[in-house]
Design an enzyme around this catalytic site. Structure first.
Site, short mmCIF file in Angstrom:
data_model
loop_
_atom_site.label_atom_id
_atom_site.label_comp_id
_atom_site.label_asym_id
_atom_site.label_seq_id
_atom_site.Cartn_x
_atom_site.Cartn_y
_atom_site.Cartn_z
CB THR A 59 26.28 14.57 50.66
OG1 THR A 59 27.60 14.90 50.67
CG2 THR A 59 25.51 15.73 50.84
CG ASP A 87 33.75 12.97 32.55
OD1 ASP A 87 33.96 14.00 33.14
OD2 ASP A 87 34.84 11.90 32.64
CB VAL A 88 31.26 18.06 34.06
CG1 VAL A 88 29.69 18.02 34.45
CG2 VAL A 88 32.19 17.81 35.40
CE1 TYR A 114 35.07 20.69 46.73
CE2 TYR A 114 34.93 22.55 48.38
CZ TYR A 114 34.23 21.66 47.56
OH TYR A 114 32.82 21.45 48.05
CG ASP A 153 26.50 11.15 38.44
OD1 ASP A 153 27.64 10.98 38.44
OD2 ASP A 153 25.96 11.97 39.53
#
Ligand code: NDP
Length: 250
Positions: free
Chosen positions: A190, A63-64, A155, A36
């Site tokens: 979440t 960091d993706v 998104y 993460d």
């Protein structure tokens, strides 16, 4: 133990669905790397789990959106644990805004994390897994990967991309012994949802025939199945975990 001695990487593992998935994998005997952002609470969460599960949980800052960071994550996993058996491409951000107000930067950031990030991580995973001749990649999509919703253009585009990219990668990777699947969660309780207005959340609940939001553990259990050898003949699938949200819409 369904994941005994398997080495698992979970991106976005510091919170929500990713954290619940890390816990479930640890309960089933896996070694887990929580990957993460350095700024996240991942290292504290990983330390807690590491102490509960006898030294089987590691934190790796990743960091993706950064290829070098993603590649470093896989190098760490191979160096520390010897192999990468399963990967959960779970890191993601939300984004609800009228499209006419969305800036280029906002749009591109959602795509970069939620879609390009999944590709970067999958590519790195496939390089390692091809050498091993085995592995399972699970991509977190969404109900918004198969249906549209107002004010979520970036998104929805990203998650739709994840669903179809999963199919393409699954076909490409199958001859190498690597499975690639997606999960399509409905609305799950979440921190991502905690940002939303309470009235909006009530409206979202009513879209799920089961009559409530999902729980992170319920998505984690789907990940566990797809990651494990129990799903050895499952690839290219998009497993909906959505309380019936999509059932009446097809
Ligand atoms: P959370 O916000 O609880 O967890 C997402 C994690 O990803 C956070 O720790 C976040 O860090 C991390 N992250 C964000 N950007 C990056 C990055 N560039 N590199 C690495 N990690 C990053 O969200 P959820 O658990 O709810 O969501 C997990 C996945 O499930 C996402 O892909 C989401 O789109 C998907 N999903 C969620 C649904 C829901 O209703 N909750 C419904 C359908 C799909 P930080 O907090 O620091 O930003």
């Amino acid at each position: 133990m369904r994941m005994q001695d398997k080495n698992v990487i979970i991106t976005g593992g510091a919170s929500g669905i990713g954290l619940a998935s890390a816990k479930r994998c640890l309960e089933e005997g896996a070694n887990v790397i929580i990957a993460d952002l350095a700024s996240s609470e991942g290292s504290a969460r990983a330390a807690e789990l590491d102490s509960t599960f006898n030294g089987r949980c590691l934190f790796c800052a990743c960091d993706v959106t950064q290829t070098a960071s993603v590649d470093q994550l896989f190098d760490t996993c191979v160096t520390e644990l010897g192999s990468v058996d399963a990967v959960f491409n779970n890191a993601g951000i939300g984004g609800i805004q009228p499209s006419i107000d969305v800036s280029d930067e906002d749009f591109l950031r959602i795509i970069d994390i939620n879609l390009n990030g999944v590709f970067r991580v999958s590519r790195a995973a496939m390089r390692v897994m091809y050498r091993q001749g085995s592995g399972s990649i699970v991509n977190c999509a969404s109900i918004l990967g198969v249906f549209g919703q107002s004010e979520t253009a970036a998104y929805t585009a990203a998650k739709g991309g994840v669903v179809n990219m999963t199919r393409a990668l699954a076909i490409e990777a199958a001859p190498k012994g690597v499975r690639v699947n997606a999960i399509g969660p409905g609305y799950i309780d979440t921190p991502l949802i905690a940002e939303l207005d309470k009235e909006l959340v009530q409206g979202l609940i009513s879209l799920h025939p089961i009559g409530r939001l999902g729980r992170s553990e319920e998505v984690a259990n789907a990940f566990l199945f797809l990651a494990s050898d129990e799903a050895s003949f499952v690839t290219g699938a998009n497993l909906m975990v959505d309380g019936g949200f999509t059932a009446g819409k097809s």
